[in-house]
Design a protein around this motif. Structure first.
Motif, short mmCIF file in Angstrom:
data_model
loop_
_atom_site.label_atom_id
_atom_site.label_comp_id
_atom_site.label_asym_id
_atom_site.label_seq_id
_atom_site.Cartn_x
_atom_site.Cartn_y
_atom_site.Cartn_z
N ALA A 146 2.16 13.02 4.50
CA ALA A 146 1.76 13.19 5.44
C ALA A 146 0.43 12.60 6.28
O ALA A 146 -0.32 11.68 6.21
N TYR A 147 -0.66 13.52 4.99
CA TYR A 147 -1.80 13.55 5.32
C TYR A 147 -2.29 11.87 4.43
O TYR A 147 -3.39 11.32 4.82
N VAL A 148 -2.12 11.64 3.07
CA VAL A 148 -2.55 10.78 2.19
C VAL A 148 -2.39 9.57 3.06
O VAL A 148 -2.41 8.58 3.17
N TYR A 149 -0.82 9.19 3.56
CA TYR A 149 0.00 7.76 4.26
C TYR A 149 -0.90 7.44 6.29
O TYR A 149 -0.80 6.38 6.39
N LEU A 157 5.72 15.73 8.78
CA LEU A 157 6.83 14.36 8.90
C LEU A 157 7.11 13.86 10.73
O LEU A 157 6.01 13.60 10.97
N PHE A 158 6.57 14.88 10.97
CA PHE A 158 6.53 14.96 13.14
C PHE A 158 5.14 14.63 13.09
O PHE A 158 5.03 14.12 13.92
N GLY A 159 4.19 15.44 12.28
CA GLY A 159 3.17 15.29 12.76
C GLY A 159 2.50 13.30 12.06
O GLY A 159 1.49 13.37 13.25
N TYR A 160 3.23 13.77 11.43
CA TYR A 160 2.47 12.27 10.72
C TYR A 160 2.89 11.21 12.00
O TYR A 160 2.11 9.45 12.04
N ILE A 185 8.94 4.90 13.61
CA ILE A 185 10.22 4.93 13.33
C ILE A 185 10.34 4.90 11.64
O ILE A 185 10.76 5.60 10.36
N ILE A 186 9.97 3.68 11.05
CA ILE A 186 10.61 2.75 10.50
C ILE A 186 9.44 4.17 8.89
O ILE A 186 9.84 3.88 8.28
N SER A 187 8.89 3.53 9.27
CA SER A 187 7.62 4.44 8.88
C SER A 187 7.44 5.78 8.46
O SER A 187 7.62 6.28 7.12
N THR A 188 8.07 6.40 9.12
CA THR A 188 8.58 7.76 8.97
C THR A 188 9.13 8.14 8.18
O THR A 188 9.84 9.22 6.85
N LEU A 189 11.06 7.15 8.17
CA LEU A 189 11.89 6.95 7.06
C LEU A 189 11.90 7.05 6.03
O LEU A 189 12.09 7.30 5.54
N LEU A 190 10.49 5.63 5.62
CA LEU A 190 10.10 5.58 4.94
C LEU A 190 9.42 6.81 4.19
O LEU A 190 10.01 6.45 2.65
N THR A 193 0.47 -0.87 0.19
CA THR A 193 0.08 0.02 -0.05
C THR A 193 1.04 1.38 0.07
O THR A 193 1.04 2.18 -0.86
N PHE A 194 1.94 1.59 1.33
CA PHE A 194 3.16 2.52 0.63
C PHE A 194 3.62 2.66 0.00
O PHE A 194 3.55 3.88 -0.53
N LEU A 195 3.77 1.33 -1.40
CA LEU A 195 4.46 2.07 -2.62
C LEU A 195 4.07 2.24 -3.70
O LEU A 195 4.11 2.86 -4.67
N ILE A 196 2.29 1.72 -3.55
CA ILE A 196 1.48 2.17 -4.32
C ILE A 196 0.64 2.97 -4.54
O ILE A 196 0.25 3.81 -6.07
N VAL A 197 0.92 4.09 -3.58
CA VAL A 197 0.32 5.09 -2.94
C VAL A 197 0.34 6.09 -4.54
O VAL A 197 0.07 6.64 -4.53
#
Lengths: 277, 296
Positions: free
Chosen positions: A73-76, A159-162, A126-131, A27-31
């Motif tokens: 940040a909004y979409v993810y 990104l911090f908000g995310y 951390i991983i999600s934000t980094l990705l 999903t992360f890559l498809i967005v």
């Protein structure tokens, strides 16, 4: 690191973990591809925009640095639900199989156990934000634009908000499973709370309150709403000439941080004070 | 003392599961914790293992305290084997070893000891109940603990499994480790334990040594080809204060203590050859039932 390693030993061979992480990554890559397709669709069907306003949807600077961090940040935020389910299943299985009790009997303190689960949440965040950061950089690099440091970090606060949103959401999921301790029931209740209960209450507030400010002031006092609102405004509204917050809203960040602290405390309480029968 | 409890109490609302329990377990013993279902055995072990919070009272491990780092010197199974079902036996032991901060030092050794080395790569969920119990013992043995706590280790096992488990416990006891064995299978406890305590409704109603508590009262178990003739003859002999039948064996209690050889001669004089002659001994079951009856 030891606690993180123990947590890794537990999840790394789990089939559900692999499937859910796979689905999340996909999903992360498809967005971004989805966004591209959507813009194409608008271009093909956007007669009003192109004929009356003479604006091409593909000209929207969605993947440009002035906008990209807010947009991503909004979409993810929409993919958060996958990680919430992983947390519910992971923590829930420990309750259902009574492995939490065996961990404590083997010599893990209850606080260590709680911290190992919190580390899992921190790891996901951390991983999600980094990705998201890497994805943002790649997407931005594919468009011709300013790649200077100031451009990149211009509104990187989103990104911090995310990450705040993600950690709070995962913490609420952990609270749900710590309260109910049954995976199936908790997934249902969490989904119902997230997608039905809170929105219904918010709808009620919306109808009851006469001023928009009242509505905003009250509604972000619900935990998940506070989490959603850690990344403010729908960023795409700006392309329709509507106002969009240029940076994180300090009040909303504080509210989300307070909720994070409260839920952390209740999670610790439920894990460390309960009898493990 | 390995473990001492002082007025240890656990209440669930109005129900008192464990009531001011005072218990001392000496080092190097195989200690049996007996009691009918619901007597508070598992709750007591749950408390001393940190899984259940006592309502009152206290306990000390190794004469010092009850902190988690002391629990790393204990290997324990409570109720039934608990492991991550998707992980293999070896991977599960790895987690136990990491928690005990011992890396994977002796995992292969303990798997060999419990006879699971060949199946170490199989997922836990594919194990039979007997294998699960053996893995639980292996997990308890990881990191070479000073004490082993086994709560109903033969639950659900078939006779062969029970025999294997008993054999395993005896082998562990021979290594000098202190073992606490909670069970309601009295035969099992009688065969492996040196000391024991009996719980009833959360209270300790008896503490004792298995061997001395089960010593007979000077009676003898005798048997011959013709049991009726043997009984008639014994009843006519004035040296016995009581003669009773127990299945196909006669239990005779002499007025005064008498050596077995004299007893044999006495019957030989009457023309009866004894095919069995052994001191009568109480069973733990008799003792247990007697204790429960007197503490009603």
């Amino acid at each position: 690191m030891r606690l993180f390693y123990i947590e890794w030993l537990k999840v790394s061979r789990s089939r559900y973990f692999k499937w859910m992480m796979g689905a999340w990554l996909l999903t992360f890559l498809i967005v971004p591809l989805g966004v591209d397709q959507f813009l194409d669709f608008l271009e093909r069907n956007g007669d009003f925009m192109q004929n009356e306003l003479n604006i091409s949807p593909s000209a929207f600077p969605i993947f440009h640095f002035s906008d990209i961090w807010h947009n991503l940040a909004y979409v993810y935020k929409l993919t958060t639900v996958f990680l919430c389910i992983i947390v519910i299943v992971n923590v829930g299985q420990e309750w259902e199989e009574k492995t939490i009790r065996q961990n404590v009997i083997d010599g893990m303190s209850r606080m260590e156990y709680f911290m190992s689960k919190t580390l899992l949440l921190v790891g996901f965040t951390i991983i999600s934000t980094l990705l998201l950061f890497i994805l943002g950089m790649i997407l931005a690099a594919t468009t011709e634009q300013d790649m200077s440091w100031s451009a990149i970090t211009g509104n990187i606060d989103f990104l911090f908000g995310y990450s705040l949103h993600l950690f709070l959401h995962l913490s609420v999921a952990m609270l749900f499973i710590n309260v109910f301790r049954k995976v199936g029931l908790t997934v249902l209740l969490f989904m119902a709370y997230m997608y039905i209960f809170e929105p219904l209450i918010l709808g009620g507030f919306f109808l009851y309150m006469h001023h928009e400010n009242d509505w905003v002031n009250y509604t972000h006092f619900f935990p998940l709403e506070a989490s959603w609102r850690a990344v403010p405004s729908i960023p795409f509204q700006k392309y329709l000439m509507m106002y969009v917050a240029p940076h994180l809203d300090a009040t909303r960040v504080y509210v989300a941080l307070i909720w994070t602290g409260l839920i952390f405390y209740f999670n610790a309480l439920l894990t460390t004070k309960r009898d493990l029968r | 003392m390995i473990l001492e409890t002082e007025k240890l109490t656990k209440k669930y609302g109005k129900l008192t599961a464990v009531n001011e329990l005072d218990l001392s377990i000496p080092q190097g013993t195989v200690f049996g914790l007996l009691g009918p279902n619901g007597s508070g055995k598992t709750t007591t072990l749950g408390m001393v293992l940190g899984a259940i919070r006592p309502s009152a009272g206290q306990f000390k491990w190794f004469g010092t305290g009850n902190s988690p780092h002391l629990r790393r010197r204990i290997g324990a199974i409570l109720e039934h084997p608990v492991f991550y079902p998707h992980l293999s036996g070896e991977q599960n032991l790895k987690i136990s070893a990491e928690i005990k901060r011992k890396g994977k030092s002796d995992i292969h050794q303990v798997l060999e000891f419990v006879g699971l080395h060949e199946r170490k790569k199989d997922p836990f969920k594919a194990y039979s109940l007997g294998m699960k119990q053996r893995l639980a013992i292996a997990s308890a043995l990881v990191a070479d603990p000073d004490v082993l706590i086994l709560d109903e280790p033969t639950n659900g096992l078939d006779p062969e499994g029970i025999h294997d488990m008993r054999d395993l416990i005896v082998r562990i006891a021979q290594t000098g480790k202190t073992i606490v064995l909670a069970s309601h299978l009295l035969d099992e406890v009688q065969k492996v334990c040196s000391d024991y305590a009996v719980l009833k409704k959360g209270k300790c109603i008896h503490k004792g040594n298995v061997e001395s508590d089960l010593l007979g009262d000077g009676g003898w178990r005798i048997k011959s080809n013709d049991l009726d003739l043997l009984q008639k003859t014994a009843q006519e002999m004035s040296i016995f204060k009581s003669v009773s039948k127990d299945g196909n064996v006669l239990i005779v209690k002499p007025e005064n203590s008498i050596p077995g050889s004299d007893l044999n001669n006495a019957f030989m004089d009457k023309g009866i050859v004894l095919s069995e002659l052994s001191p009568s001994q109480n069973t733990l079951e008799q003792k247990f039932l007697e204790l429960l009856k007197t503490n009603q």
